[in-house]
Write an enzyme that holds these catalytic residues in place. Structure first.
Site, PDB file in Angstrom:
ATOM      1  N   ASN A 161      62.514 -31.817  88.889  1.00  0.00           N
ATOM      2  CA  ASN A 161      61.326 -32.392  89.514  1.00  0.00           C
ATOM      3  C   ASN A 161      61.110 -31.683  90.854  1.00  0.00           C
ATOM      4  O   ASN A 161      61.843 -31.932  91.809  1.00  0.00           O
ATOM      5  CB  ASN A 161      61.563 -33.900  89.726  1.00  0.00           C
ATOM      6  CG  ASN A 161      60.474 -34.554  90.552  1.00  0.00           C
ATOM      7  OD1 ASN A 161      59.400 -33.993  90.734  1.00  0.00           O
ATOM      8  ND2 ASN A 161      60.756 -35.752  91.056  1.00  0.00           N
ATOM      9  N   LYS A 181      58.794 -32.005  92.908  1.00  0.00           N
ATOM     10  CA  LYS A 181      58.098 -32.849  93.894  1.00  0.00           C
ATOM     11  C   LYS A 181      56.948 -32.043  94.534  1.00  0.00           C
ATOM     12  O   LYS A 181      56.378 -31.169  93.873  1.00  0.00           O
ATOM     13  CB  LYS A 181      59.063 -33.398  94.943  1.00  0.00           C
ATOM     14  CG  LYS A 181      60.302 -34.019  94.314  1.00  0.00           C
ATOM     15  CD  LYS A 181      61.063 -34.875  95.261  1.00  0.00           C
ATOM     16  CE  LYS A 181      62.375 -35.293  94.613  1.00  0.00           C
ATOM     17  NZ  LYS A 181      63.034 -36.381  95.312  1.00  0.00           N
ATOM     18  N   HIS A 202      58.542 -42.832  89.099  1.00  0.00           N
ATOM     19  CA  HIS A 202      59.522 -42.297  90.055  1.00  0.00           C
ATOM     20  C   HIS A 202      59.552 -43.213  91.284  1.00  0.00           C
ATOM     21  O   HIS A 202      58.519 -43.742  91.700  1.00  0.00           O
ATOM     22  CB  HIS A 202      59.119 -40.868  90.457  1.00  0.00           C
ATOM     23  CG  HIS A 202      60.198 -40.163  91.214  1.00  0.00           C
ATOM     24  ND1 HIS A 202      60.422 -40.377  92.558  1.00  0.00           N
ATOM     25  CD2 HIS A 202      61.131 -39.272  90.813  1.00  0.00           C
ATOM     26  CE1 HIS A 202      61.444 -39.638  92.954  1.00  0.00           C
ATOM     27  NE2 HIS A 202      61.901 -38.954  91.914  1.00  0.00           N
ATOM     28  N   GLU A 222      59.633 -42.617  94.320  1.00  0.00           N
ATOM     29  CA  GLU A 222      58.706 -42.241  95.401  1.00  0.00           C
ATOM     30  C   GLU A 222      57.297 -42.748  95.099  1.00  0.00           C
ATOM     31  O   GLU A 222      56.545 -43.087  96.009  1.00  0.00           O
ATOM     32  CB  GLU A 222      58.744 -40.712  95.607  1.00  0.00           C
ATOM     33  CG  GLU A 222      60.035 -40.304  96.294  1.00  0.00           C
ATOM     34  CD  GLU A 222      60.531 -38.908  95.961  1.00  0.00           C
ATOM     35  OE1 GLU A 222      59.765 -38.078  95.450  1.00  0.00           O
ATOM     36  OE2 GLU A 222      61.736 -38.656  96.206  1.00  0.00           O
ATOM     37  N   GLU A 238      67.726 -43.771  88.237  1.00  0.00           N
ATOM     38  CA  GLU A 238      67.766 -43.101  89.533  1.00  0.00           C
ATOM     39  C   GLU A 238      67.940 -44.139  90.635  1.00  0.00           C
ATOM     40  O   GLU A 238      66.943 -44.735  91.090  1.00  0.00           O
ATOM     41  CB  GLU A 238      66.455 -42.351  89.766  1.00  0.00           C
ATOM     42  CG  GLU A 238      66.200 -41.250  88.763  1.00  0.00           C
ATOM     43  CD  GLU A 238      65.369 -40.140  89.378  1.00  0.00           C
ATOM     44  OE1 GLU A 238      65.878 -39.024  89.447  1.00  0.00           O
ATOM     45  OE2 GLU A 238      64.245 -40.387  89.819  1.00  0.00           O
ATOM     46  N   GLY A 270      67.521 -37.810  97.071  1.00  0.00           N
ATOM     47  CA  GLY A 270      67.244 -36.984  98.245  1.00  0.00           C
ATOM     48  C   GLY A 270      68.141 -37.281  99.433  1.00  0.00           C
ATOM     49  O   GLY A 270      67.878 -36.836 100.541  1.00  0.00           O
ATOM     50  N   SER A 300      70.608 -36.971  93.760  1.00  0.00           N
ATOM     51  CA  SER A 300      71.508 -36.009  94.395  1.00  0.00           C
ATOM     52  C   SER A 300      72.464 -35.324  93.414  1.00  0.00           C
ATOM     53  O   SER A 300      73.635 -35.098  93.727  1.00  0.00           O
ATOM     54  CB  SER A 300      72.275 -36.670  95.545  1.00  0.00           C
ATOM     55  OG  SER A 300      71.376 -37.116  96.532  1.00  0.00           O
TER      56      SER A 300
END
Ligand code: PEP
Length: 252
Positions: free
Chosen positions: A9, A11, A96, A98, A168, A174, A214
């Site tokens: 991904n 991003k 996701h 985010e 996740e 991140g 990560s």
């Protein structure tokens, strides 16, 4: 036997030129390799069409990072499933963390997106995961159950068979702080058991459940060796071809 799937991904990284360079490097690293692991690359919308052209003749699949659930119309700034199909996407990341946190996407919105993706033959990578606060308050399994049940609401088993689930944990995305293999395995097993209870043993045995948060070359092997972890959704480490390929090799 489930196939391992490693998805990158990107991003909001890589303009068109940087995308072309990264795809070219990944393709070069894969020359002569015959990996069993399925590789999916999810660049930004602006690089999808070019990436699709560059990936022709390879076994790498193309995915998008988001989509809207309506077919067309006055939704400024949004992209539909059909538009993604028209530039060669086979997969789309939905839910996701985010999107959930920064763009306030709810379980209901995510459910509509999953339905729209499936109705257009796009395969979703459906992300679920708890925040640090939820984990510290022993809410991990409640959150996972809620996100999974609400996200899959009204979908039939044959539709769910096309979905990849990505666990996740939000606190690992991140941050450089991955879940331990035991922590990740525990939640993956919980998801698999839930699929069995709510749907069937067949669905539970055959659903791909990726871990994301990560993942790096240093931890990929141990994470993906867990019995219920079928690959990885990779953010930061997929932006360099060598670390991304090392993660693919760990999956092998
Ligand atoms: C992600 O974006 O899905 C992700 C897991 O990011 P990172 O690998 O950087 O934690």
């Amino acid at each position: 036997m489930r196939t391992k799937i490693v998805a990158g991904n990107w991003k909001m990284n890589n303009d068109l030129n940087a995308s072309i360079s990264l795809i070219s490097e990944i393709k070069n690293s894969l020359i002569g390799k015959n990996y069993k692991t399925k590789i999916i690359i999810c660049p930004p919308f602006t690089s999808l069409e070019t990436t699709n052209a560059l990936l022709k003749g390879t076994s790498i699949s193309l995915g998008a990072q988001n989509m809207y659930y309506e077919e067309s119309g006055a939704y400024t700034g949004e992209i539909s499933a059909k538009m993604l199909i028209s530039v060669g996407c086979e997969f789309v990341i939905i839910g996701h963390s985010e999107r959930r946190t920064i763009f306030k996407e709810s379980d209901e919105t995510i459910n509509l997106k999953l339905k729209a993706a499936l109705a257009n033959n796009l395969k979703p990578i459906f992300c679920i995961g708890e925040t640090l606060e939820e984990r510290e308050n022993d809410k991990t399994f409640d959150v996972i159950r809620r996100q999974l049940i609400a996200g899959l609401k009204d979908l039939g088993e044959s539709e769910i068979q096309s979905i990849i689930i990505a666990y996740e944990p939000v606190w690992a995305i991140g941050t450089g702080k991955n879940a331990t293999p035991n922590q990740a395995q525990e939640v993956h097993k919980f998801i698999r058991d839930l699929l069995q209870r709510e749907y069937s043993t067949y669905l539970s045995d055959n659903t791909i459940i990726q871990y994301g948060g990560s993942v790096k070359p240093e931890n990929a092997n141990e994470l993906m060796s867990q019995p219920d972890i079928d690959g990885a959704l990779v953010g930061g480490a997929c932006l360099k071809s060598d670390s991304f390929i090392k993660i693919v090799e760990s999956a092998e």
